[in-house]
Design an enzyme around this catalytic site. Structure first.
Site, short mmCIF file in Angstrom:
data_model
loop_
_atom_site.label_atom_id
_atom_site.label_comp_id
_atom_site.label_asym_id
_atom_site.label_seq_id
_atom_site.Cartn_x
_atom_site.Cartn_y
_atom_site.Cartn_z
N GLY A 55 13.83 5.60 120.25
CA GLY A 55 13.70 7.44 120.33
C GLY A 55 14.14 8.12 119.37
O GLY A 55 15.11 7.32 118.77
N HIS A 58 18.95 8.89 118.38
CA HIS A 58 19.94 8.15 117.92
C HIS A 58 20.51 7.91 117.07
O HIS A 58 21.09 6.66 116.72
CB HIS A 58 19.59 6.81 118.90
CG HIS A 58 18.95 7.15 120.15
ND1 HIS A 58 19.75 7.37 120.89
CD2 HIS A 58 17.25 6.29 121.15
CE1 HIS A 58 18.59 7.52 122.23
NE2 HIS A 58 18.30 7.42 122.01
N ASP A 113 10.64 0.96 126.02
CA ASP A 113 10.35 0.88 124.72
C ASP A 113 10.53 -0.89 125.41
O ASP A 113 8.92 -1.26 124.67
CB ASP A 113 12.01 0.33 124.83
CG ASP A 113 12.65 1.55 124.39
OD1 ASP A 113 11.93 2.13 123.01
OD2 ASP A 113 13.61 2.92 124.82
N HIS A 221 20.51 8.19 126.15
CA HIS A 221 19.16 9.37 127.02
C HIS A 221 20.12 10.73 127.41
O HIS A 221 18.52 11.20 127.83
CB HIS A 221 18.01 9.07 127.07
CG HIS A 221 17.69 7.20 125.77
ND1 HIS A 221 17.77 6.09 126.86
CD2 HIS A 221 16.95 7.77 124.97
CE1 HIS A 221 16.96 5.73 125.76
NE2 HIS A 221 17.05 6.25 124.90
N GLY A 407 44.42 28.42 116.08
CA GLY A 407 44.88 28.19 117.17
C GLY A 407 46.07 27.30 117.78
O GLY A 407 45.89 27.12 118.61
N ASP A 408 47.00 26.95 116.54
CA ASP A 408 47.90 26.58 117.31
C ASP A 408 49.68 26.46 116.98
O ASP A 408 50.13 25.60 116.49
CB ASP A 408 47.59 24.81 116.40
CG ASP A 408 47.62 25.04 114.96
OD1 ASP A 408 47.75 25.90 114.79
OD2 ASP A 408 47.03 23.85 114.59
N CYS A 409 49.51 28.01 116.21
CA CYS A 409 51.00 28.63 115.93
C CYS A 409 51.65 27.35 117.06
O CYS A 409 53.08 27.21 116.72
CB CYS A 409 50.06 29.78 115.35
SG CYS A 409 52.23 30.38 115.12
N SER A 449 53.49 26.07 108.67
CA SER A 449 54.27 26.53 109.21
C SER A 449 55.14 25.50 108.93
O SER A 449 56.70 25.87 108.50
CB SER A 449 54.39 26.68 110.59
OG SER A 449 53.11 27.40 110.98
#
Length: 632
Positions: A55, A58, A113, A221, A407-409, A449
């Site tokens: 399918g 994948h 399959d 799946h 977002g990591d100061c 920083s």
């Protein structure tokens, strides 16, 4: 409905196949079928055609593996749906050699399959095509008795595909290839785990995981796995996966005895970052080696995905015995398939590194003026006070940094805190301590920083050492800090009003006036007042437009909170001042009651006091110490 970068759900597979062919020379689409073939068409005479598929969703399996030395053709169905038998039959017809040397179908073990490839096989035989099928069922997650057609086919099927392509290039007969692959598949095991589910285009999420859950033993799946575990570290997740794979109580246990050798696939199920993938590969290799399992090949990447699922599969092929070791030559054989990864030839437990013959502390000499014991204690208290304040505000700084930054100061500055606590500060020499703090910012924090504070502390150390101001006075510290900040402004191309840490630190330094402060409490009061200035100026950055840094690229309507860098300054400034104030503030003396004086006596006393004020100033100044020496 989850967001996807598509045009229409019904067109996803076709447009993805077209994009693959448009960007990889040598691939072609077979008419109106969802079949990818090589531009050379059918297999050369004397060679078996190798066909695989499944399918959509994948990718790059299996279309990305069409090429010399791998697949002759790949057939694809709709998202998570087996290709119809008619498309498989079209692939068989297109791939077989003109002399009918045979076609080998490699099928992953799912009901649809097996049925559709099986039907196509029977129809091809009716057309006198020599065709055989090998089914891969490498799943090691199931522990109960198998239903339907048994274990699922997963990323381990890639070993079979690669081996089949190499055998075909060698001119092996169809029956011989089937025999080799049937033996090989007994030596393949796969286990998967995921942090999230996925959703088919136009549909909803197929199963839901909480933020603190990991799905173990799932397929490709979107179906749920066999077990849910608590979210934990990459190391613990990999350990859980390997334990499940080798569980002797499981009906599909895949033993990995001490001393065996394996080829390893670390397959990205779609949504993990490259960083996460290499962490997973590192953990898998290290943990297998710790079990005395030698990893001799390792393939890492997006190989058989499940749309955007954020998970991995680990597939192992045992190659340790004489009858298995030659399989490595099949894996190593060249292929032109565009999406087949380059393997890692692994024969060591630890990553190879070149020697770095540099003592990172050797260049930090004992230079400049020295502090007394009490001065060293004061400096230590100040540094640890600043560190504790940053540590307690990690979440707040991260929140301020989100939306307009990464977002990591808070988290990055906290790495400096951790690093500072792991070394011995050379407190006797302020210049040396400042160099130490600079290096920690560079090595532990990194990024913007780390560079800003690294420059600040390094320039401050140089200015402190070169200063014309005698002694370790408050003026000397402030002068050095101003020089350090000026160097930051130079290299960062930043000024006041640009919504940075400068907007909090510069006003605070400008506020400090120590020349008329003659006792410790007055100096502390001046520092506390500077704290308030830093805090007020940091709050004002909420209304500023960012002119530098990542925030300058963000829509200004979204930048509504105070700047994280300026707020961090206010936090650590308050932290070190409060720590000093708590330790060194002297109690105010009790005022002595003045005796009642006659008016004439009071007048003479006032005049006498006035005339003696200048002569006593020198004596009062002896009570004052310089900078940190004020705390001696």
């Amino acid at each position: 409905m989850s967001k996807k970068f598509i045009n229409h759900p019904d067109d996803c597979v076709d447009e993805a196949l077209e994009g693959l062919v448009m960007t990889h020379l040598g691939l072609r689409i077979l008419g109106e079928q969802r079949v990818i073939v090589h531009e050379s068409g059918r297999a050369a005479n004397g060679k078996v055609a190798v066909v695989a598929g499944g399918g959509g969703g994948h990718e790059p399996f299996a279309a990305g593996f069409v090429g010399q030395g791998l697949l002759t053709a790949a057939v694809c169905g709709r998202v998570f749906s087996s290709p119809p038998a008619g498309a498989v039959l079209a692939a068989i017809r297109a791939a077989r050699s003109s002399e009918n040397d045979g076609v080998l179908l490699i099928v992953i073990n799912y009901t649809g399959d097996r049925l559709n490839f099986g039907l196509a096989l029977e129809r091809a035989r009716m057309e006198n095509v020599r065709v055989k099928m090998v089914i891969c069922d490498d799943d090691c997650a199931l522990s109960s008795s198998f239903k339907a057609f048994g274990r699922r086919g997963l990323a381990g099927s890639l070993f079979l595909m690669k081996a089949a392509g190499a055998l075909s290039e060698r001119g092996e007969m169809l029956e011989s290839m089937v025999h080799v692959l049937e033996e090989m598949k007994k030596s393949i095991g796969t286990i998967g785990a995921s942090l999230t589910s996925c959703s088919v285009p136009g549909g909803e999420t197929m199963f839901r995981l909480e933020d603190d859950e990991v799905e173990l033993g799932l397929g490709i799946h979107g179906e749920a796995g066999v077990k849910r575990i608590q979210m934990t570290t990459a190391s613990n997740i990999i350990e859980e996966m390997l334990n499940r794979m080798t569980d002797s109580d499981s009906s599909c246990s895949f033993p990995l005895p001490s001393g065996c050798s394996v080829a390893l696939i670390v397959n990205n199920l779609g949504g993990l970052s490259i960083m996460e993938m290499f962490i997973a590969a590192r953990e898998a290799i290290k943990q297998l080696e710790s079990r005395e399992v030698k990893v001799v090949r390792c393939y890492v990447g997006h190989l058989m995905t499940s749309l955007e699922m954020r998970g991995i599969q680990l597939s192992v092929l045992r190659v340790d015995e004489d009858e298995r070791s030659w399989w490595l030559s099949l894996l190593d054989a060249p292929t032109s398939a565009p999406m087949w990864p380059h393997p890692l030839y692994h024969d060591r437990i630890t990553p190879e590194k070149l020697s770095d013959d540099v003592d990172h502390w050797d260049h930090i000499k004992h230079r400049g003026p020295k502090l007394s014991k009490r001065g060293q204690r004061a400096l230590k208290i100040a540094i640890h006070g600043a560190a504790s304040a940053l540590e307690s505000h990690v979440d707040r700084l991260n929140e301020l940094d989100s939306g307009c930054g990464d977002g990591d100061c808070g988290s990055t500055l906290n790495r400096w805190v951790d690093g500072m606590r792991q070394i011995e500060l050379k407190l006797k020499y302020p210049c040396t301590v400042l160099h130490q703090l600079s290096y920690l910012m560079e090595s532990k924090v990194g990024g913007t920083s780390g560079a800003i504070y690294g420059i600040f502390f390094a320039a401050m150390a140089k200015a402190f050492e070169d200063s014309d101001i005698s002694g370790i006075t408050p003026e000397r510290w402030v002068h050095a800090a101003k020089v350090g900040l000026e160097v930051v402004r130079k290299y960062g191309n930043v000024g006041s009003g640009d919504r940075t840490l400068v907007d909090a630190l510069l006003p605070a330094l400008e506020h400090l006036q120590f020349h008329s402060k003659n006792c410790i409490n007055e100096i502390l009061d001046e520092l506390l007042a500077a704290c308030e200035v830093a805090e007020e100026e940091a709050e004002k950055t909420a209304g500023m437009r960012a002119r530098v840094g990542r925030a300058s690229y963000v829509n200004e309507d979204l930048v509504t909170k105070p700047d994280a860098g300026a707020t961090a300054v206010a936090i650590w400034f308050r932290g070190f001042v409060s720590a000093l104030d708590l330790e060194f503030r002297e109690p105010e003396p009790e005022p002595e009651p003045e005796p009642e004086l006659e008016p004439e006596t009071r007048s003479r006393s006032s005049s006498s006091s006035s005339s003696s004020s200048s002569s006593s100033s020198d004596e009062d100044s002896l009570c004052a110490c310089a900078s940190v020496h004020h705390f001696d």
